[in-house]
Each structure stands twice: as C-alpha cells, then as structure tokens.
Design a protein around this motif. Sequence first.
Motif, short mmCIF file in Angstrom:
data_model
loop_
_atom_site.label_atom_id
_atom_site.label_comp_id
_atom_site.label_asym_id
_atom_site.label_seq_id
_atom_site.Cartn_x
_atom_site.Cartn_y
_atom_site.Cartn_z
N SER A 14 0.98 -1.19 -0.11
CA SER A 14 -0.05 0.01 0.10
C SER A 14 0.94 1.22 -0.06
O SER A 14 2.24 1.11 0.50
CB SER A 14 -0.93 0.05 1.31
N GLN A 15 0.42 2.42 -0.22
CA GLN A 15 1.11 3.70 -0.39
C GLN A 15 2.29 3.32 -1.34
O GLN A 15 3.34 3.78 -0.77
CB GLN A 15 1.34 3.97 0.77
N SER A 75 -5.51 -2.35 -7.05
CA SER A 75 -5.26 -1.09 -6.85
C SER A 75 -5.76 -0.35 -5.56
O SER A 75 -5.46 0.76 -5.16
CB SER A 75 -5.15 -0.26 -8.01
N TYR A 76 -6.91 -0.97 -5.13
CA TYR A 76 -7.76 -0.58 -3.99
C TYR A 76 -7.92 -1.71 -2.86
O TYR A 76 -8.00 -2.67 -3.33
CB TYR A 76 -8.99 0.45 -4.46
N PRO A 77 -8.21 -1.22 -1.65
CA PRO A 77 -8.37 -2.27 -0.69
C PRO A 77 -9.57 -2.86 -0.68
O PRO A 77 -10.50 -2.71 0.06
CB PRO A 77 -8.05 -1.53 0.47
N ASP A 78 -9.82 -3.92 -1.31
CA ASP A 78 -11.18 -4.48 -1.53
C ASP A 78 -10.86 -5.98 -0.90
O ASP A 78 -10.56 -6.89 -1.26
CB ASP A 78 -11.71 -4.73 -2.89
N LYS A 195 -18.47 1.11 -5.97
CA LYS A 195 -17.67 2.19 -6.20
C LYS A 195 -16.71 2.56 -4.87
O LYS A 195 -17.18 2.00 -3.89
CB LYS A 195 -18.58 3.83 -6.12
N VAL A 196 -15.49 2.82 -5.30
CA VAL A 196 -14.47 2.68 -4.28
C VAL A 196 -13.64 3.98 -4.50
O VAL A 196 -12.92 4.19 -5.91
CB VAL A 196 -13.79 1.54 -3.99
N GLU A 197 -13.24 5.06 -3.73
CA GLU A 197 -12.10 5.91 -3.90
C GLU A 197 -11.41 6.35 -2.76
O GLU A 197 -12.05 6.36 -1.62
CB GLU A 197 -13.07 7.18 -4.57
N LYS A 198 -10.37 6.87 -2.95
CA LYS A 198 -9.47 7.48 -1.84
C LYS A 198 -9.83 8.69 -1.57
O LYS A 198 -10.05 9.44 -2.60
CB LYS A 198 -7.95 7.08 -2.19
N ILE A 199 -10.52 9.23 -0.44
CA ILE A 199 -10.83 10.51 -0.16
C ILE A 199 -9.56 11.34 0.32
O ILE A 199 -9.33 12.51 -0.14
CB ILE A 199 -11.88 10.57 0.73
N SER A 200 -8.61 10.64 1.10
CA SER A 200 -7.38 11.40 1.53
C SER A 200 -6.43 10.36 2.06
O SER A 200 -6.75 9.25 2.62
CB SER A 200 -7.92 12.39 2.62
N ASP A 201 -5.24 10.61 1.92
CA ASP A 201 -4.00 9.97 2.68
C ASP A 201 -4.02 10.35 4.29
O ASP A 201 -4.35 11.51 4.51
CB ASP A 201 -2.73 10.24 2.16
N GLN A 202 -3.84 9.65 5.07
CA GLN A 202 -3.79 10.05 6.37
C GLN A 202 -2.45 10.80 6.42
O GLN A 202 -1.35 10.17 6.73
CB GLN A 202 -3.91 8.61 7.49
#
Lengths: 327, 267
Positions: A14-15, A75-78, A195-202
């Motif tokens: 990740s990241q 590419s996304y955490p599913d 649907k999945v999207e990154k809203i912000s990085d911590q």
Amino acid sequence: MADKNKLLIIAEYSQNRIHPVVFELLNKGRKLADKADLSLSVLIAAADNIENKELNELIYHGADEVQLIVNKNFSYPDEYLFKKAILNFLDSKQLEIILIGATHFGRSLAPGLAAAMKTGLTADCTELEIAEDGSLLQIRPAFSENILAHIKSNTRPQMATVRYQEFTRAVRDESRKGKISIEKITLKENKSLKKVEKISDQKINITEAEVVVAGGSGVKTREDFKMLQELADIFNGVVAVSRDIVDKGLMPRESQVGYSGQRVKPKLYFAFGISGAPQHLAGMKESETIIAVNTDPSAPIFKAADYAIEGDLYEIIPEMIKKYKKS
Amino acid sequence: MQILVLIKQVPEMEKVQFDAEKGRIDRKSAGVEVNPFDLNALEAAVKIREKLGGSVTALTMGPKRAESALKEAAARGADRVFLLTDKNFAGADTISTSAVLSAAARKLGDFDLIIAGEMSVDGDTAQVGPQTAQFLEINHAAYVSEITSVSENEITVNTSLWEANYSKTFNYPLLLTVTKDLNSPRLPSFKDKMKARKIEVEKLDYEAVKNQLQVKEVGFKGSPTWVENIVVPQKIERETKVYNKNETEKAIADLKEILAAKNLMEA
Ligand SMILES: Cc1cc2nc3c(=O)[nH]c(=O)nc-3n(C[C@H](O)[C@H](O)[C@H](O)COP(=O)(O)OP(=O)(O)OC[C@H]3O[C@@H](n4cnc5c(N)ncnc54)[C@H](O)[C@@H]3O)c2cc1C
Ligand SMILES: Cc1cc2nc3c(=O)[nH]c(=O)nc-3n(C[C@H](O)[C@H](O)[C@H](O)COP(=O)(O)OP(=O)(O)OC[C@H]3O[C@@H](n4cnc5c(N)ncnc54)[C@H](O)[C@@H]3O)c2cc1C
C-alpha cells in the motif's frame, strides 16, 4: 527445500511500498522458520508489477521465496477480492504458519481467509514462539491490554495477525539468495462493491515519530494546539491527542493515541493535560520516557510517567519553548 | 430495511480486577455492560430505520445473563431481540462464534445490513464481524467511521485502510464493523425503558441452528484456537520524579539536560 513445509507471510502493498511491518515479520518469521524447519515465503498481491529491486529486498531480509500476483483490481483495498484471489492462489497443503501484519487491512482481511480455510486465527500478536511440541505459541494482549493470552491452534495452517512495530526489522544481507515468481492473474469483479475511491491520505503519522507531544482536555482550543506544535517542532516531533480532543472535533482522529486510536512507542512522550485513563495509557505506556504535565497531582498519568510536573500547561509550554528552542 | 445488530455483553472493563500473581481475571469484581462499540452499531441501525423504515433486530450469543444486554438494546431501539444460549455454544473462539451467529442470521430473516462493533473490549480480536460475513458469503466493510449516504439500494461508508481514508459504496447484503467515531449513542428515555420491559427476549438454542451446523462445529469443539494460559503483566511501575508547583523552573532545566543526553534537541 521443495518438500519443506512453509511459513507464509501475506504482505500488504500500500502507499506504493511494501508495508514496513513485512520486514519485521521477516525477522520473526526467519527465526520461527529455522527453529521449526520451515521455508519462508512472502506472498504479495499488487496492481502493477513491482520492480525486482524491491522484491529482492524481501530476499535480502530473510525470505526464501517471493510470490507476486498481479491484477489491476488490487489498486484499492477490497477485502473480498483479495480474499478470493489469495484463496485461489494458495496451496494450503504445505502451509504450516501464516503471518499477516495487524494493520487495519490485515485485521480485516485475515479473519475471512481463516474462516474460509476453516483454521484458527489469533489476533494482534505481540510475541510468537515455537513450543516444545513444534506448534506455534501465539501471545497477544486482550481485555483492553490488561492481560497477555497464550493461544494455540489445533488446525493447520496456524494463522496470526501480528502487531506493527512490535519486532525490529530484519537485518539486511545482500548475499542471501531466493526465488522470485510473478504471475498475472485474472479475477472476477466484485459486483457488490459499486464504487471505491481514496478520499485522503492519512497525512498524520504519529506512530513513527521519535518525539510525541500529546495534548488532552487540558488544552482548550484548536488555536492552543499551535503551541504544542511549536514545541514538537523543536524535537522534529509530532502532535498527538487524547480521545476527548477528537470527540470535540479539535484535531483529526489519526492523531489519537490509545486503545481505539494509535499505539506509539517514541523515545519521548509528553502528556499535557491528559488524565491518564487506562484506554489512553494502552497506547503510550511503552514509550521510552514519559513526561506528564498536569494541574492535578493525583492524575493517574503521573504514576505512569518518569517525570511528573505539577503545573499549568499554559505556563509551562511557553517556558519550555523559550528554554529549548535554539535561538 | 431489515437490519441485524450483533451485540456482545462484556465485563465493565474499568472495574475488572486482574490478579498478576495468580494470572487470573476476576470477572466477579465487575458488572457487565454492552460492548461500547456495539452501542454505536445499534445507534447507526436505529438511525437508518428512522430514515428508511424497516426493522432492527439485535442478536447476541452468550450465557443467560446476557438477556440484560438485549433489554438494553430494546430500550435503545431494537424491535426484536434474540439470545443464542446453549451449553454447546460455550468455549467458542471467533470461528465458532461467527459460525453460530451467521447460522442464526440466516434463520432469522433476510437481512440487508448487519452491523457489528469494531471489536469487543474483552476478547479484543475484531474477527467476529469479518468472519460472520465470510460464513454468509457477503461483503463487509471494517473500521467504518462514517455512513455518508444510505438508501434502499446502496450504502456509502468511509473506512480507514492502507493508511488512507476510502469511501466505498456497496449494495446489499453487507456487513459493517463500526468505530466510536460513527455517532454518539443516545441515552434511552424513561418511556423507552418502560417499552423495552415488555419486549420478550427470544431464546435460541442449538436446535435453532442444527440444520446448518453439526455439534462439532459449535462451541469449544468447533474452535480451532484455545487460550492455554493467561498472564497478567506486572504493571510497569516507573520511578516517577515529581516536581511540585514551585519547582517548575527546575523541572524545565532538568529536562533540558535529559533531552540533550538523549540527542533529541535541535542540532
Ligand atoms: C471503549 C473505549 C475506548 C477508548 N479509547 C480511547 C483512546 O484510544 N484514547 C484516549 O485517549 N481515550 C480513549 N477513551 C476515553 C478515555 O476513557 C478517557 O475518557 C480520555 O482518555 C480522557 O481524555 P483526557 O485525559 O484528555 O481528558 P480528562 O480525563 O478530562 O483529563 C484532562 C486532564 O487535564 C488536566 N488539566 C486541565 N487543565 C489543565 C491545565 N491548564 N494544565 C495542565 N493540566 C490540565 C486535568 O487535571 C485532567 O487530568 C476510550 C474510552 C472507551 C470507553
Ligand atoms: C483472553 C482471550 C483471548 C482470545 N483470543 C482469541 C483469538 O486470538 N482468536 C480467536 O479466534 N478467539 C479468541 N478468543 C475467543 C473470543 O474472544 C471469543 O470467541 C468471543 O466470543 C468473540 O470474539 P471477540 O470477543 O474477540 O469479538 P470481536 O471480534 O472483537 O467482536 C467484534 C464484534 O462482533 C460482535 N460479537 C462478538 N462476539 C459476539 C457474540 N458472542 N454475540 C454477538 N455478537 C458478537 C459484536 O458486534 C462485537 O462488537 C479469546 C478469548 C479470550 C478470553
């Protein structure tokens, strides 16, 4: 080596990096594998091909074998998709032990894998040993960090999630050799996740800082946290908070220390205006040095601290800044 | 919307005594309460029902005294409450707990949404939610801190994974595990409590799930893990150096030396 049973680490990518907990698992995993005569493998699922240079690091840090499976949907955490893919890929016959980093994703993914494989899973371990009978002894805090439970499993693979920053990183040895394999896999899409999207990085990462300057209810306004930030800056540290501050909406929850927040183990932990509730102590009690400032000399935080300073944080912090800042 | 909330009764963690010498948890030293995160789960369910209609069912597996947790769930808005209790269920790890909860969920109805707490404050594993989802062969979202929209057809939640915040939209059925950030559970009113008294706690025993699970799949027999030993760590007592109100200046000066010795001061 082909007929050795396996200790498998399922790595989080990740990241754009292999999560650092994997290198800690390699350290512990190598020792366990040697003791129980197992080979040590790492499985990574990622959206793109990871460069050999990066995969080689896993070998240099102790792995005998690295398996990369590639699919663009990683590419996304599913969890659902990762779980299906990993179950498809794994040959459970030779699996003796599976270790997974106890990150949020790891703790969300591992239980489903274990249930599907009908095998036991021990949560958030802080120590692992090979017992005399050759089985894996899994040690974990429970009852809100008040006890340590020693747990065993009577199924194989024996599975555990392992807490981040509990073990040190494996030592790097560039002369180590191992096998790397890369496989592009196909996956059925997960129709339930629309649907999945990154809203912000911590953006705030308080777990890796050497100095943590924490404020609790004794700090009254958002503005006042600037004072804590200024002190933190002197030590290249970060600002953290108790839950009350998050509840009041003064600071983001990523900076919360404690049982339901982050666990930190810095060289130096300042606690300003924090009473020291057990749930807060759970997140910072293992810090190397703890300095507490509180107007109430009977505050429980004083018992957990190395240096307990009775006084008003609004007077003490500016004074510290004045005395500690290099002019 | 048909919503199921999973509730666990736990000891009041603030009051439990831990005996470091004997390595024992003295559960009698404390009362019991609803696992704090499960109150957030229940509050979320009630809010969704208020918006979309439907019904909220609360389910717990535990000993008879767990009835009181379900009474509280009723006072806080659950329409129906079920207690899974049977000596065959005792000694369960998370796999056999989840196997029984999912079997009961199948039996009780067609739930669109199942909501659990992030973790329990006693067992602490955070595994029951995801494993229940696995047994039901449905998706789950863990560590949900916000429900940003919800309709008859889909739900959008925020969850923190991979050191980032993700927004995910799912259709049903779905299981969520929720954090304390999700909401602030309302306290039940006197009227709610009176109403809850009349709600019957419906009991389910092994018979209720026997079509789905063999005896060897539940309770201790169905549990691949067991707790071999419990150690109560000695409290890390630090040698505290105390500076009183009149010693502030000295404290700040002493600390400066300590910080310098630790190489933490600005270069
Ligand atoms: C399930 C559960 C999970 C929880 N998880 C967490 C968690 O992860 N993290 C967490 O922090 N809490 C957590 N809590 C909450 C925890 O129990 C406490 O309520 C919380 O830690 C209290 O925060 P505090 O110390 O900032 O506030 P308080 O307890 O209100 O303490 C404030 C302190 O500031 C001092 N003070 C006031 N003014 C000044 C001043 N001017 N100068 C110096 N000192 C001053 C006071 O004397 C007091 O000691 C959890 C609770 C539960 C039930
Ligand atoms: C000291 C100790 C350590 C343990 N360690 C492990 C371990 O590592 N692995 C393992 O498999 N088992 C373990 N167990 C057993 C485990 O605690 C039990 O299976 C327990 O019934 C469920 O797990 P939990 O409390 O961790 O729940 P969690 O998974 O943390 O709970 C999450 C949510 O699931 C729901 N839920 C949980 N239990 C119930 C229930 N009985 N009824 C209804 N809803 C429920 C609630 O919504 C809750 O908020 C341990 C037990 C003890 C005493």
